[in-house]
Each structure stands twice: as structure tokens, then as C-alpha cells.
Design an enzyme around this catalytic site. Structure first.
Site, PDB file in Angstrom:
ATOM      1  N   LEU A 183       3.445   7.939   6.572  1.00 57.74           N
ATOM      2  CA  LEU A 183       4.533   6.455   7.064  1.00 57.74           C
ATOM      3  C   LEU A 183       3.795   5.669   7.044  1.00 57.74           C
ATOM      4  CD1 LEU A 183       7.236   7.450   8.944  1.00 57.74           C
ATOM      5  CD2 LEU A 183       7.592   7.451   7.172  1.00 57.74           C
ATOM      6  N   PRO A 223       0.196   3.691   5.352  1.00 56.18           N
ATOM      7  CA  PRO A 223      -1.099   3.595   4.742  1.00 56.18           C
ATOM      8  C   PRO A 223      -1.947   3.197   5.637  1.00 56.18           C
ATOM      9  CG  PRO A 223       1.154   2.189   4.466  1.00 56.18           C
ATOM     10  CD  PRO A 223       1.138   2.801   5.411  1.00 56.18           C
ATOM     11  N   GLY A 224      -3.573   3.428   4.519  1.00 48.07           N
ATOM     12  CA  GLY A 224      -4.417   3.501   5.090  1.00 48.07           C
ATOM     13  C   GLY A 224      -5.118   4.344   5.721  1.00 48.07           C
ATOM     14  N   ALA A 270      -5.133  10.972   6.718  1.00 47.85           N
ATOM     15  CA  ALA A 270      -4.186  12.415   7.072  1.00 47.85           C
ATOM     16  C   ALA A 270      -3.054  11.860   7.004  1.00 47.85           C
ATOM     17  CB  ALA A 270      -4.747  12.435   8.844  1.00 47.85           C
ATOM     18  N   ARG A 300       6.691   2.655  13.683  1.00 42.89           N
ATOM     19  CA  ARG A 300       6.314   2.535  14.646  1.00 42.89           C
ATOM     20  C   ARG A 300       6.422   0.379  15.754  1.00 42.89           C
ATOM     21  NH1 ARG A 300       0.502   4.897  16.439  1.00 42.89           N
ATOM     22  NH2 ARG A 300       2.141   4.746  17.880  1.00 42.89           N
ATOM     23  N   GLU A 311      -1.787  -2.981  17.777  1.00 42.43           N
ATOM     24  CA  GLU A 311      -1.908  -2.128  17.660  1.00 42.43           C
ATOM     25  C   GLU A 311      -2.290  -1.745  18.957  1.00 42.43           C
ATOM     26  OE1 GLU A 311      -1.209  -0.024  14.954  1.00 42.43           O
ATOM     27  OE2 GLU A 311      -0.222  -1.079  13.748  1.00 42.43           O
ATOM     28  N   HIS A 326      -7.492   1.979  12.930  1.00 44.13           N
ATOM     29  CA  HIS A 326      -7.933   1.841  14.299  1.00 44.13           C
ATOM     30  C   HIS A 326      -9.915   1.577  13.844  1.00 44.13           C
ATOM     31  CE1 HIS A 326      -4.056   2.376  15.064  1.00 44.13           C
ATOM     32  NE2 HIS A 326      -3.547   1.559  15.069  1.00 44.13           N
ATOM     33  N   CYS A 378      -6.425   8.910  20.407  1.00 43.27           N
ATOM     34  CA  CYS A 378      -5.064   8.694  20.483  1.00 43.27           C
ATOM     35  C   CYS A 378      -4.002   9.231  20.729  1.00 43.27           C
ATOM     36  CB  CYS A 378      -4.676   8.591  18.764  1.00 43.27           C
ATOM     37  SG  CYS A 378      -6.157   7.900  17.490  1.00 43.27           S
TER      38      CYS A 378
END
Ligand code: SUG
Length: 443
Positions: A21, A23-24, A27, A138, A174, A245, A365
Site C-alpha cells: 500500500l 509507494p516509495g 519493502a 494511513r 508523518e 521517512h 518505526c
């Protein structure tokens, strides 16, 4: 004022899955469609929390969110029983259904930006839940995140839990993933480094999204009345290489900033601004060059997505890395080199959070850092604090309710809806969250 750094980790939810879900986030894209193991995931997260609590750091648990999130699907016009809503949404709008099922609130570094009382003008601890507006799945988190933070930090005289910033691309936020606080000691006033990827009105043409705007960072510092903000632009090359991030390539604690040389667009300017803002301490910069560790290795091994902690009684800091760091020869060499040097990082420990890592979420995270004074710590909700007893209860709870294999087709199963609600009902009691904590409990 004496203060300690507490961690609040997101308890991994029963719908933990690999839906590709983000992009960027390499993983997330790479593992799209793989079967997940929610039971292993929640147990790995609990073990990590226990390990930190055992080291003597205050550790809290943030509850997972209600997923599948039926109210979101109803807002898109799906009707009928909750089971019918889920089933039809999966048939007619699978991308929206997948978003409604994501357990992504587990990454508590994205829950909020936190300003400790030592830095805020009114002497309270301030929290702004992140609007997470860049990704659909998110963006569904922030209202429930606010409820979780209010449950953990209930006293309005000590804690200010704000609303998220308006959910628009101009104010994309974020949370603490793009915030680093440097200080002489946790209870002293600190430098608040806010790293942003693009400006609100900039025409962004990167292949991958820049998830934090400069204006969002400024607004948060302003509403928290936070002292010593330093704003720095995230490296464009870093974003292009998969740094979704800043905390994928940078971590800081106390006087030390540990980062990859591509983390900032202007490294010299960022260091100079931090030096100029720091009072009462000299910042220590530990920079890793692309020669020693190419960006691709840094991202796949998550060396920098580690927790940099001061273990009570120890002089030098400890870096808590994912096992993937040990498995990457270059990252492992950098980590070993740090521990062997006379620098600020004296030890490296490894934790297994592989289920989370496969969605781009490392040890850092999974936790939200909150610096608290003794009095503030005493004002937190005791049932959400990790103890041996809570660890044992949550382990039994996870083993009972979580499946050991989940694929996309399982997420439309009405039995999963019932199962997750029963699990969350029980969790509401374990964490003493009151009768109606989740929207489905309103009946
Ligand atoms: O927002 N992954 C999360 C990972 C967040 C990591 N957090 C920090 N770096 N602080 C994200 O990209 C993937 C979900 C999926 O593809 O199913 C996801 O949301």
C-alpha cells in the site's frame, strides 16, 4: 528537571498483512501479496517491548485500531450488514477494502509528533497525531490515534493532545518519523530537528512521494510552542532511493545524531543550524558515508531505523537494530565499528521484528518516544504500561486470537471481522480502556 525517555509501541493488529500500500516504501512494494503471519508479528512486537522494559526503560502499549474499518467503507456508499459491506467492498473496490483492513497503526513513530514539557512554552507535553495524508490506508488512523493518546495521557493539566493538522496534501505530516530531538539530558531543553521533503506549494516531480511538508512541520512547532526548532530538507536522492521517512536513514538521541550522508539535502547547513540552536551541549555528529554503506544497503538493512537509547547505569548509548542489520555485511561492519570506537555508541543489540520489517517498519518505526518527568510518568494510564504481568497476558491474548497466516482473500472473510472484534473487546478490558473505545463498541 530530571526526565526519562519512555517508549510507546504500537501493538501489532490481527489483520497485519502485505498489501503493497505504500509507494516509495520498497519493502512494502516488494512483499506485496505475500502471506503474513499476524501471530508471529504480534509476538515479535511484544518481545521487543519486553526487552526494552527489562533494560529499565518505561514502556507503554498503544492498542491496535479497529480493522477491517467498516465505517470508512460505509462512507463510500457500501450498505447492508457489516459482513456484506466488507464482502461487496472487496469485490467492487479492492484497493479501498485493502486500505480498510491495514494494521498500519502499529508503526507508532508515525502516530504523532511529541514535544516534551522541557521544550514547550506552557510546560505541558504536547502531541499532534499525524494526519498521514499521503497514503489512503494511513489517513484513516489519526482520530483513533488521538483516542489512544488521550487514554495513555489523560491529565489535561500535564498533557495536550491536539487534533491532527487538516488532512490536505499541503500539510502532509508523518509524525515523529521526521522529528529528532537533541539535548544534553532528556529533561533539559532540546533542539527540535524537523525534516521535510517538499514545500506545500512546490510542484513535486519525484518518482516517490515526499510525505512531509515544511509547512506541516512549522505548524506543529508553532502549535506546540516548541523551543529551538531547526527545519531541514530531506535529501532528494534519499527519497528517490526509498527513504520514505527520515528515520530510515537517521536517528538521534541526547547529544548524538547518527545519519547517512544522503539523509539531508544540505548536510553542512543542517549541522550548522543544529550547532547554532544547541545551548548547553555540543552536538555529536556520527555520519556514515555512501562509500562505507551505499544507500540501498542502509535501506534494506535498516541500520538507522534503530533505537538509540541510554540504558540506565551505562555511560555510552546502545543501538537497538533489527536482525537484518546483522545479516547485511556492510551494515554489520558499520555497527561493529561504532561499538568498537570510543564514540557515543558503545553497544549494539539486535531484535527480531521481521514481520514488521517486511512492510518497511523497523524497531524505531514501532515506537513513539515520549520524554516524561517523574510526575508526568506517574500521571500515565497504568494499565497500558508494559510489565511482566501485562506481557504474559498479551502473549496469551495474541496466541489465542491471531491467525498464523493471512492472505488478501482472508481479509474479506466475515469470520475475521468477528474474530478481530472479539479480540479487541478483550483487549479493551486488559488495557482498561473504558466501555466504548472502538467505534464498533458503540453498537
Ligand atoms: O507508512 N508501511 C508503513 C511503514 C511505516 C514505517 N514507519 C517509519 N519509518 N517510522 C508506511 O509506509 C505498508 C503497508 C502495506 O503495504 O500493507 C506500510 O504502510
Amino acid at each position: 528537571m530530571k526526565a526519562t525517555e519512555a517508549n510507546a509501541d504500537g501493538l501489532i493488529g490481527p489483520t497485519h498483512s502485505y498489501a503493497g500500500l505504500s509507494p516509495g516504501n520498497l519493502a512494502s512494494s516488494l512483499n506485496r501479496g505475500e502471506a503474513s503471519n499476524p501471530r508471529a508479528a504480534v509476538l515479535q512486537g511484544l518481545q521487543k517491548m519486553k526487552a526494552l522494559a527489562d533494560l529499565g526503560l518505561p514502556q507503554f502499549v498503544l492498542p491496535p485500531q479497529e480493522r477491517p474499518y467498516i465505517p470508512f467503507l460505509r462512507s463510500l456508499g457500501f450498505t447492508g450488514s457489516d459482513a456484506a459491506v466488507l464482502e461487496t467492498a472487496w469485490k467492487q473496490a479492492p484497493s479501498f477494502a485493502a486500505a480498510a483492513c491495514s494494521a498500519s497503526a502499529m508503526w507508532a513513530a508515525n502516530a504523532a509528533t511529541v514535544t516534551p514539557s522541557a521544550d514547550s512554552a506552557d510546560g505541558r507535553v504536547h502531541f499532534t497525531p499525524a494526519n498521514l495524508t499521503t497514503n489512503l490506508h494511513r489517513s484513516l488512523e489519526h482520530r483513533q490515534t488521538k483516542r489512544s493518546l488521550q487514554a495513555l495521557f489523560p491529565d489535561p493539566d500535564r498533557f495536550a493532545v491536539h487534533d491532527a493538522l487538516p488532512s490536505v496534501a499541503h500539510l502532509a505530516d508523518e509524525g515523529a518519523a521526521n522529528h529528532v530531538r537533541l539535548c544534553a539530558d532528556h529533561g533539559e531543553s532540546g533542539v527540535n530537528l524537523m525534516v521535510w521533503g517538499r514545500e506545500a506549494f512546490e510542484a513535486w516531480d519525484g518518482a516517490f512521494p515526499a510525505r512531509q511538508t515544511r509547512e506541516a512541520s512549522e505548524a506543529i512547532m508553532r502549535r506546540h510552542e516548541a523551543g529551538r526548532p531547526v527545519l531541514a530538507r530531506q535529501g532528494r536522492a534519499a527519497i528517490a532511493g526509498g527513504t520514505f521517512h527520515n528515520d530510515v536513514v537517521c536517528v538521534g538521541a541526547l547529544d548524538t545524531l547518527f545519519f547517512h550522508d544522503l539523509a539531508f539535502e544540505d548536510t553542512a547547513g543542517t549541522k550548522a543550524a543544529i550547532r547554532a540552536a544547541a545551548t548547553g551541549f555540543e552536538p555529536v555528529f556520527v555520519e556514515v558515508s555512501s562509500d562505507d554503506l551505499p544507500l540501498a544497503d542502509a535501506i534494506s538493512s535498516y541500520l538507522f531505523n534503530s533505537m538509540l537509547i541510554r540504558v540506565p547505569g551505562e555511560d555510552r548509548m546502545t543501538l537497538v537494530c533489527p536482525t537484518e542489520t546483522r545479516d547485511n555485511p556492510r551494515s554489520h561492519a558499520v555497527a561493529q565499528g561504532l561499538a568498537a570506537s570510543n564514540g557515543p555508541i558503545g553497544a549494539v543489540r539486535y531484535v527480531d521484528v521481521r514481520q514488521s520489517m517486511r512492510n518497511g517498519g523497523g524497531p524505531a518505526c514501532l515506537r513513539l518516544r515520549v520524554v516524561l518527568t517523574e510526575a508526568e510518568l506517574a500521571a500515565t494510564h497504568p494499565a497500558m504500561r508494559m510489565t511482566d504481568d501485562l506481557f504474559a497476558r498479551l502473549t496469551v491474548w495474541g496466541e489465542r486470537w491471531y491467525r498464523d497466516r493471512l492472505t488478501a482473500s482472508d481479509l474479506s472473510d466475515p469470520a475475521l471481522l468477528t474474530e478481530t472484534r472479539e479480540a479487541l473487546d478483550e483487549l479493551t478490558t486488559i488495557l482498561d480502556l473504558g466501555g466504548v473505545f472502538y467505534p464498533f463498541q458503540k453498537g
